[in-house]
Design a protein around this motif. Structure first.
Motif, PDB file in Angstrom:
ATOM      1  N   ASP A 149      -6.746 -15.158   8.021  1.00  0.00           N
ATOM      2  CA  ASP A 149      -7.965 -14.604   7.975  1.00  0.00           C
ATOM      3  C   ASP A 149      -9.148 -15.581   8.259  1.00  0.00           C
ATOM      4  O   ASP A 149      -9.261 -16.889   7.878  1.00  0.00           O
ATOM      5  N   GLU A 195      -8.041  -8.786   7.860  1.00  0.00           N
ATOM      6  CA  GLU A 195      -9.703  -8.501   6.332  1.00  0.00           C
ATOM      7  C   GLU A 195      -9.301  -9.396   5.303  1.00  0.00           C
ATOM      8  O   GLU A 195     -10.014  -8.217   4.369  1.00  0.00           O
ATOM      9  N   LYS A 249      -8.652 -10.381   1.504  1.00  0.00           N
ATOM     10  CA  LYS A 249      -8.251  -9.400   0.143  1.00  0.00           C
ATOM     11  C   LYS A 249      -8.067  -7.917   0.573  1.00  0.00           C
ATOM     12  O   LYS A 249      -6.607  -7.211   0.772  1.00  0.00           O
ATOM     13  N   LYS A 250      -8.584  -7.666   1.753  1.00  0.00           N
ATOM     14  CA  LYS A 250      -8.828  -5.670   2.008  1.00  0.00           C
ATOM     15  C   LYS A 250      -7.637  -5.800   2.911  1.00  0.00           C
ATOM     16  O   LYS A 250      -6.795  -4.612   3.031  1.00  0.00           O
ATOM     17  N   GLN A 279      -5.337  -3.099   9.330  1.00  0.00           N
ATOM     18  CA  GLN A 279      -4.879  -1.532   8.754  1.00  0.00           C
ATOM     19  C   GLN A 279      -3.421  -1.433   9.124  1.00  0.00           C
ATOM     20  O   GLN A 279      -2.819  -1.810   9.706  1.00  0.00           O
ATOM     21  N   GLU A 322      -5.946   3.925   7.352  1.00  0.00           N
ATOM     22  CA  GLU A 322      -6.424   2.676   6.188  1.00  0.00           C
ATOM     23  C   GLU A 322      -5.412   1.873   6.091  1.00  0.00           C
ATOM     24  O   GLU A 322      -4.975   1.234   7.208  1.00  0.00           O
ATOM     25  N   TYR A 323      -6.096   0.736   5.071  1.00  0.00           N
ATOM     26  CA  TYR A 323      -5.926  -0.352   5.126  1.00  0.00           C
ATOM     27  C   TYR A 323      -4.386  -0.743   3.967  1.00  0.00           C
ATOM     28  O   TYR A 323      -4.680  -0.266   2.821  1.00  0.00           O
ATOM     29  N   PRO A 349      -3.372  -3.785   1.244  1.00  0.00           N
ATOM     30  CA  PRO A 349      -3.793  -4.747   1.355  1.00  0.00           C
ATOM     31  C   PRO A 349      -3.539  -6.748   1.124  1.00  0.00           C
ATOM     32  O   PRO A 349      -1.899  -6.144   1.514  1.00  0.00           O
TER      33      PRO A 349
END
Length: 160
Positions: free
Chosen positions: A73, A92, A94-95, A98, A153-154, A156
């Protein structure tokens, strides 16, 4: 069913793409990093003693070569020992990251290991060769990522 996160999705992709290659995933919760370690094995047929990065010599018949990719991160700061890794892949917070990035990472790592295994055999067969390294080409990784049609989509970052 548990919710999917970076570690579970990454492990599935590595299992799918790396086949017989050994790998391990090390999650450093304090450092907010995920290290993907890969291992190559090769017969040392007559090359004699081989020294590792620390200068430790080995004359073992089977050579074990390990390298790793670090997911990190950037918001948590720079990676202090960045040169120790084959590649650094940002995520990215906590997000997370991809799915497509992890899919391409697993596929590209498979290509690197296949080429690296051949290169390691050549290294062991060549008396004059001094250094063996796996070769990560960031431009090639970026190209494969741009061409990939995987899910955007990511997944987490995992919760403790």
């Amino acid at each position: 069913m548990k919710k999917e996160h970076m570690l579970t999705f990454l492990e599935k992709q590595l299992e799918k793409n790396l086949g017989d290659y050994d790998f391990a995933i090390d999650w450093d919760t304090k450092g907010h990093t995920v290290e993907v370690m890969v291992v190559l094995y090769a017969q040392n047929q007559g090359k004699g003693a081989i020294a590792d990065l620390e200068g430790v010599e080995s004359e073992e018949e089977v050579i074990e070569f390990e390298d790793s990719v670090l997911l990190y991160d950037p918001a948590k700061g720079a990676v202090a020992d960045a040169e120790d890794y084959l590649a650094l892949i940002p995520y990215e917070g906590k997000k997370g990251i991809q799915k497509k990035v992890l899919m391409v990472l697993a596929k590209y790592l498979s290509q690197i290991l296949t080429e690296g295994e051949s290169d390691l055999m050549d290294f062991l067969a060549n008396e004059d060769a001094e250094v063996f390294e796996l070769q990560w080409d960031q431009a090639e990784f970026d190209k494969q990522l741009a061409e990939a049609t995987g899910p955007t989509e990511y997944v987490p970052y995992p919760k403790y």
